[in-house]
Structures are given as C-alpha cells and as structure tokens.
Design a protein around this motif. Structure first.
Motif, short mmCIF file in Angstrom:
data_model
loop_
_atom_site.label_atom_id
_atom_site.label_comp_id
_atom_site.label_asym_id
_atom_site.label_seq_id
_atom_site.Cartn_x
_atom_site.Cartn_y
_atom_site.Cartn_z
N MET A 1 0.84 -1.17 0.00
CA MET A 1 0.00 0.00 0.00
C MET A 1 0.89 1.24 0.00
SD MET A 1 -2.70 1.21 2.88
CE MET A 1 -4.23 0.63 2.22
N LEU A 2 0.63 2.12 -0.92
CA LEU A 2 1.38 3.36 -1.01
C LEU A 2 0.65 4.44 -0.22
CD1 LEU A 2 2.01 3.28 -4.84
CD2 LEU A 2 3.60 2.64 -3.07
N GLN A 3 1.37 5.10 0.66
CA GLN A 3 0.76 6.14 1.46
C GLN A 3 1.70 7.34 1.54
OE1 GLN A 3 0.03 4.33 5.27
NE2 GLN A 3 -2.03 3.75 4.69
N VAL A 4 1.10 8.51 1.63
CA VAL A 4 1.85 9.73 1.86
C VAL A 4 1.42 10.26 3.22
CG1 VAL A 4 2.30 12.06 1.06
CG2 VAL A 4 1.97 10.22 -0.60
N ASP A 5 2.37 10.49 4.08
CA ASP A 5 2.07 10.96 5.42
C ASP A 5 1.95 12.48 5.41
OD1 ASP A 5 1.71 11.27 8.11
OD2 ASP A 5 3.75 10.65 8.67
N ALA A 6 0.81 12.99 5.85
CA ALA A 6 0.58 14.44 5.87
C ALA A 6 1.49 15.14 6.86
CB ALA A 6 -0.88 14.73 6.20
N ASN A 7 2.03 14.43 7.82
CA ASN A 7 2.92 15.05 8.80
C ASN A 7 4.26 15.46 8.20
OD1 ASN A 7 1.09 14.87 10.94
ND2 ASN A 7 1.68 12.75 11.32
N THR A 8 4.56 14.97 7.01
CA THR A 8 5.83 15.33 6.37
C THR A 8 5.75 16.65 5.63
OG1 THR A 8 5.29 14.09 4.37
CG2 THR A 8 6.47 12.91 6.11
N SER A 9 4.56 17.20 5.48
CA SER A 9 4.39 18.43 4.70
C SER A 9 3.46 19.40 5.42
CB SER A 9 3.82 18.07 3.33
OG SER A 9 3.40 19.22 2.65
N ARG A 10 3.93 20.61 5.60
CA ARG A 10 3.09 21.63 6.23
C ARG A 10 1.89 21.96 5.36
NH1 ARG A 10 6.94 26.50 7.57
NH2 ARG A 10 6.96 26.36 5.33
N GLU A 11 2.08 21.95 4.04
CA GLU A 11 1.00 22.27 3.12
C GLU A 11 -0.13 21.25 3.21
OE1 GLU A 11 4.21 22.08 2.22
OE2 GLU A 11 4.71 24.18 1.79
N LEU A 12 0.24 19.97 3.28
CA LEU A 12 -0.78 18.92 3.40
C LEU A 12 -1.54 19.03 4.72
CD1 LEU A 12 1.02 15.79 1.91
CD2 LEU A 12 -0.81 17.13 0.88
N ARG A 13 -0.81 19.30 5.79
CA ARG A 13 -1.48 19.48 7.08
C ARG A 13 -2.43 20.66 7.03
NH1 ARG A 13 3.65 18.55 9.56
NH2 ARG A 13 3.79 20.78 9.93
N ALA A 14 -2.03 21.75 6.39
CA ALA A 14 -2.88 22.93 6.28
C ALA A 14 -4.16 22.61 5.50
CB ALA A 14 -2.13 24.07 5.61
N ILE A 15 -4.02 21.81 4.45
CA ILE A 15 -5.20 21.44 3.65
C ILE A 15 -6.16 20.59 4.48
CG2 ILE A 15 -5.94 20.00 1.70
CD1 ILE A 15 -3.40 21.03 0.27
N ILE A 16 -5.63 19.65 5.23
CA ILE A 16 -6.47 18.79 6.06
C ILE A 16 -7.19 19.61 7.12
CG2 ILE A 16 -6.42 16.94 7.77
CD1 ILE A 16 -4.25 15.62 6.01
N PHE A 17 -6.49 20.53 7.77
CA PHE A 17 -7.13 21.39 8.77
C PHE A 17 -8.18 22.28 8.13
CE2 PHE A 17 -3.00 20.97 11.32
CZ PHE A 17 -3.52 19.93 12.08
N ALA A 18 -7.88 22.80 6.94
CA ALA A 18 -8.85 23.66 6.24
C ALA A 18 -10.10 22.88 5.87
CB ALA A 18 -8.21 24.26 4.99
N MET A 19 -9.93 21.65 5.39
CA MET A 19 -11.08 20.83 5.02
C MET A 19 -11.94 20.50 6.24
SD MET A 19 -11.28 20.23 1.74
CE MET A 19 -12.22 18.73 1.54
#
Length: 171
Positions: A1-19
């Motif tokens: 299973m391929l996964q990208v951890d949102a904790n590795t990117s501030r931008e991804l974390r910001a998107i998750i919080f915004a959503m």
C-alpha cells in the motif's frame, strides 16, 4: 500500500485542517471537483503502464478514486462484474498486477470420447506473466501520479476557498 504521510508536509497538514474547518457544502464541492479531475488522469496513467489486454480489462477499466476530507484513495481491480469468460476482476487483480509462478502446471487424467484415459498438462498461469514484486501497472502508475494528485487536491482546495471568500459560486 502506497501512502503519503501528511505530517511530512506543512501544506498537506494545512489542507487537512482547512477541510475539517470549512462549510460542508464547500467541502463537498471540493471533493466532487477533485474526484472528477483525478479519475481521468488516474485511468490514463494506469493505461500507459498496462501492457496487456488483461491488465487493461482488470485494472484500467475498474480504476476509480475516492476523495474524502482526509485522503485520496486510488483503486483498481476492486469493483466490477466478472468478464465475459468468467474472470472476476476483484479476485484476479493481484495475480494480474504481480504475475504468477511460471512453474504452475496442473496435470490430470481425462477420458476421450472413445473411452481411452490420457494425461493432460496445463500451464495455468502463463498469461499472467512472471512474478514482479514491484508490480506491473498499478504500483508504477500510482508512484507516478501521486505527486500530481496531491498537487491537484491542494490547488482545488485553495481555488475553491478563494472563490468562496470572493463570493463566487461554481455549482
């Protein structure tokens, strides 16, 4: 299973919080827009990596994407009805993606119309190709498209939030 951890990117974390914090109708619009953009890209990338007709029928034709507030899930071979010959994409996706043991032979005794018994040897997995641990179509395609999917998701969130703040309506 391929996964990208949102904790590795501030931008991804910001998107998750915004959503998580935005209005449900805007979040729903973002999910629909993102999914509509991802599915054709996913299918075309998967089609570029699929070499055989069997891979196209089992993996490409059943490719789909699911978008939630927290993740984007790319799938292939997990839905659909059995093909005309009886092959079920849900059960055949693994062997089609990873290949099979080429030594797989099945020998049995059968009887001819005249009543004579004879042995038959069938090579039951030749059409699947040799085993490839890294996958043949799905995993290489997913590795290629994941950065584009994340960028598309981020762009869609930012554009939709910007339009909502400006009072524009897309749907």
């Amino acid at each position: 299973m391929l996964q990208v951890d949102a904790n590795t990117s501030r931008e991804l974390r910001a998107i998750i919080f915004a959503m998580a914090a935005m209005d449900k109708t805007i979040a729903s619009q973002i999910r629909k827009t993102t999914r509509a953009a991802i599915v054709p890209e996913w299918k075309s990338t998967l089609a570029q990596h699929a070499d055989t007709r069997l891979q196209h029928r089992v993996l490409v034709s059943t490719a789909a994407a699911t978008v939630t507030n927290l993740n984007v899930k790319l799938t292939a071979g997990s839905k659909g009805k059995p093909l005309a010959g009886g092959l079920d994409p849900k059960t055949a996706a693994g062997p089609v993606e990873f290949g099979a043991d080429q030594q797989s032979e099945r020998t049995y005794v059968t009887t001819s119309r005249k009543g004579k018994s004879y042995r038959v040897t069938r090579r039951t997995s030749v059409q699947l190709g040799p085993r490839r641990r890294a996958g043949k179509a799905f995993y290489p395609a997913a590795n290629e498209i994941i950065p584009r999917v994340l960028a598309l998701y981020a762009q869609t969130v930012v554009r939709t939030l910007s339009d909502a703040l400006e009072g524009k309506s897309n749907g």
